[in-house]
Design a protein around this motif. Structure first.
Motif, PDB file in Angstrom:
ATOM      1  N   THR A  16      15.131  -0.203 -13.278  1.00 12.55           N
ATOM      2  CA  THR A  16      14.009   0.639 -12.550  1.00 12.55           C
ATOM      3  C   THR A  16      14.421   1.911 -12.794  1.00 12.55           C
ATOM      4  N   LEU A  17      13.576   2.916 -13.064  1.00 17.75           N
ATOM      5  CA  LEU A  17      14.034   4.207 -13.237  1.00 17.75           C
ATOM      6  C   LEU A  17      13.309   4.936 -12.140  1.00 17.75           C
ATOM      7  N   ALA A  18      13.603   5.988 -11.515  1.00 16.43           N
ATOM      8  CA  ALA A  18      12.986   6.942 -10.771  1.00 16.43           C
ATOM      9  C   ALA A  18      13.207   8.430 -11.155  1.00 16.43           C
ATOM     10  N   PRO A  19      12.248   8.661 -12.286  1.00 21.02           N
ATOM     11  CA  PRO A  19      12.348   9.729 -12.697  1.00 21.02           C
ATOM     12  C   PRO A  19      12.418  11.165 -11.608  1.00 21.02           C
ATOM     13  N   ALA A  26      17.212   3.497 -10.467  1.00 18.39           N
ATOM     14  CA  ALA A  26      17.259   3.046  -9.085  1.00 18.39           C
ATOM     15  C   ALA A  26      18.281   1.611  -8.964  1.00 18.39           C
ATOM     16  N   ASN A  27      17.610   0.670 -10.029  1.00 19.93           N
ATOM     17  CA  ASN A  27      18.277  -0.830 -10.020  1.00 19.93           C
ATOM     18  C   ASN A  27      18.420  -1.073 -11.241  1.00 19.93           C
ATOM     19  N   TRP A  28      19.440  -1.896 -11.605  1.00 20.75           N
ATOM     20  CA  TRP A  28      19.595  -2.563 -12.922  1.00 20.75           C
ATOM     21  C   TRP A  28      20.061  -3.962 -12.407  1.00 20.75           C
ATOM     22  N   GLY A  34      19.069 -12.550 -10.718  1.00 17.62           N
ATOM     23  CA  GLY A  34      18.659 -11.462  -9.749  1.00 17.62           C
ATOM     24  C   GLY A  34      20.160 -10.803  -9.396  1.00 17.62           C
ATOM     25  N   GLN A  35      21.187 -10.882  -9.825  1.00 18.77           N
ATOM     26  CA  GLN A  35      22.437 -10.076  -9.402  1.00 18.77           C
ATOM     27  C   GLN A  35      22.117  -8.642  -9.764  1.00 18.77           C
ATOM     28  N   PRO A  36      22.649  -7.891  -8.702  1.00 27.65           N
ATOM     29  CA  PRO A  36      22.537  -6.481  -9.154  1.00 27.65           C
ATOM     30  C   PRO A  36      23.727  -6.028  -9.806  1.00 27.65           C
ATOM     31  N   LEU A  37      23.617  -5.323 -10.803  1.00 28.29           N
ATOM     32  CA  LEU A  37      24.698  -4.770 -11.897  1.00 28.29           C
ATOM     33  C   LEU A  37      25.032  -3.289 -11.394  1.00 28.29           C
ATOM     34  N   LEU A  38      23.966  -2.608 -10.854  1.00 27.31           N
ATOM     35  CA  LEU A  38      24.536  -1.470 -10.023  1.00 27.31           C
ATOM     36  C   LEU A  38      24.189  -1.662  -8.499  1.00 27.31           C
ATOM     37  N   ARG A  39      24.626  -0.705  -8.034  1.00 29.62           N
ATOM     38  CA  ARG A  39      24.506  -0.999  -6.435  1.00 29.62           C
ATOM     39  C   ARG A  39      22.810  -1.162  -6.196  1.00 29.62           C
TER      40      ARG A  39
END
Length: 290
Positions: A16-19, A26-28, A34-39
């Motif tokens: 998810t991008l937040a331009p 925002a998230n990857w 469903g494991q977050p790869l970034l915070r």
């Protein structure tokens, strides 16, 4: 603050991008677990409207802090003001504090652009792409001002810090810092800052630049069943930020040391004339450990 976001997806991961929030990710996450790869970030983090609550943001036209109220360029002094509540010094350039525009968007890639006039005229672009669990971020800055300026680049990703998180990222030396987080001297690596082989993250507060990096790294997350294998271009240093008792850490690929603008030879900085560009690439490959 607008919650306008873009979704990118490949077979294995979703991003998810937040331009409008500094051109941030925002998230990857891994699709199957469903494991977050970034915070991981929720709607409340997006509503806060700052990249510092999100997963990753771009650093342009420099990384980290600059002392002395600015820096010298061939045609004169560029004065800078502090730009963050938690730093008395200007930090991380200006790209992270402006809204980026979406130029292109497909199922698995996006091109974002920023036309900035702060603190001088430049255009920054990010090409973000997913393919088979690999996230590629290409960041480029093109100088637009009439007079030449020194430029540097970086990225500021936040990763989950779990009980058994391990980092492998070979480097030769580290910049020690004073209480103001500014570099004081280059030193040999102590044991808890040596990552030639996978090592646990340091318990002490760490916010330091590691030099002569070979642009390869791995983040191992056995508690969550995956690893990220990292490669980079255009950056011989990384910053490791490990705040005490926080569920995240930052592994930041950067093109220059902290405060390089005031070091002899301005190591890692590039003097750009109008129309000239500078870039870096950061790639993270998600791999299941099961």
């Amino acid at each position: 603050m607008s919650l306008d976001t873009l979704l990118l997806q490949d077979r294995l991961t979703r991003l998810t991008l937040a331009p409008k929030i500094g051109g941030s990710i925002a998230n990857w996450t891994a699709i199957d677990t469903g494991q977050p790869l970034l915070r991981h970030n929720d709607e409340q983090a997006l509503l806060a409207g700052t990249p510092r609550q999100l997963g990753c943001y771009p650093l342009a036209p420099w990384s980290n802090r600059i002392s002395d109220g600015g820096f010298a360029n061939p045609d004169g002094w560029l004065a800078l003001q502090a730009n963050a509540e938690n730093s008395p010094l200007p930090i991380h350039g200006s790209a992270w504090q402006q809204a980026w525009q979406v130029v292109e968007h497909s199922d698995n890639s996006a091109l974002l652009r920023l036309d900035s006039h702060v603190p001088f005229a430049y255009v920054a672009e990010q090409r973000i792409r997913l393919h088979e669990g690999r996230l590629d971020i290409h960041l480029q800055v093109t100088h637009q001002a009439d007079t030449p300026m020194w430029h540097g680049l970086g990225l500021h990703p936040y990763f989950p810090r779990l009980a058994n998180t391990r980092l492998q990222a070979g480097a030769q030396k580290v910049w020690e810092c004073g209480s103001d987080s500014m570099p004081t001297q280059l030193s040999e690596l102590p044991a808890d800052w040596t990552f030639a082989e996978p090592n646990e993250l340091p318990e002490r507060h760490t916010d330091n630049a590691f030099t002569n990096w070979n642009a390869q790294a791995s983040i191992l997350q056995p508690d969550a069943g995956y690893r990220l294998d990292i490669s980079a271009e255009g950056c011989e240093l990384y910053l490791l930020f490990c705040p005490e008792r926080k569920p995240f850490f930052c592994f930041e690929p950067v093109s220059h040391p902290v405060n390089a603008h005031h070091m002899p030879g301005k190591p890692g900085l590039v003097l750009l004339h109008q129309g000239q560009s500078h870039s870096l690439t950061f790639s993270l490959q998600y791999r299941s450990m099961h």
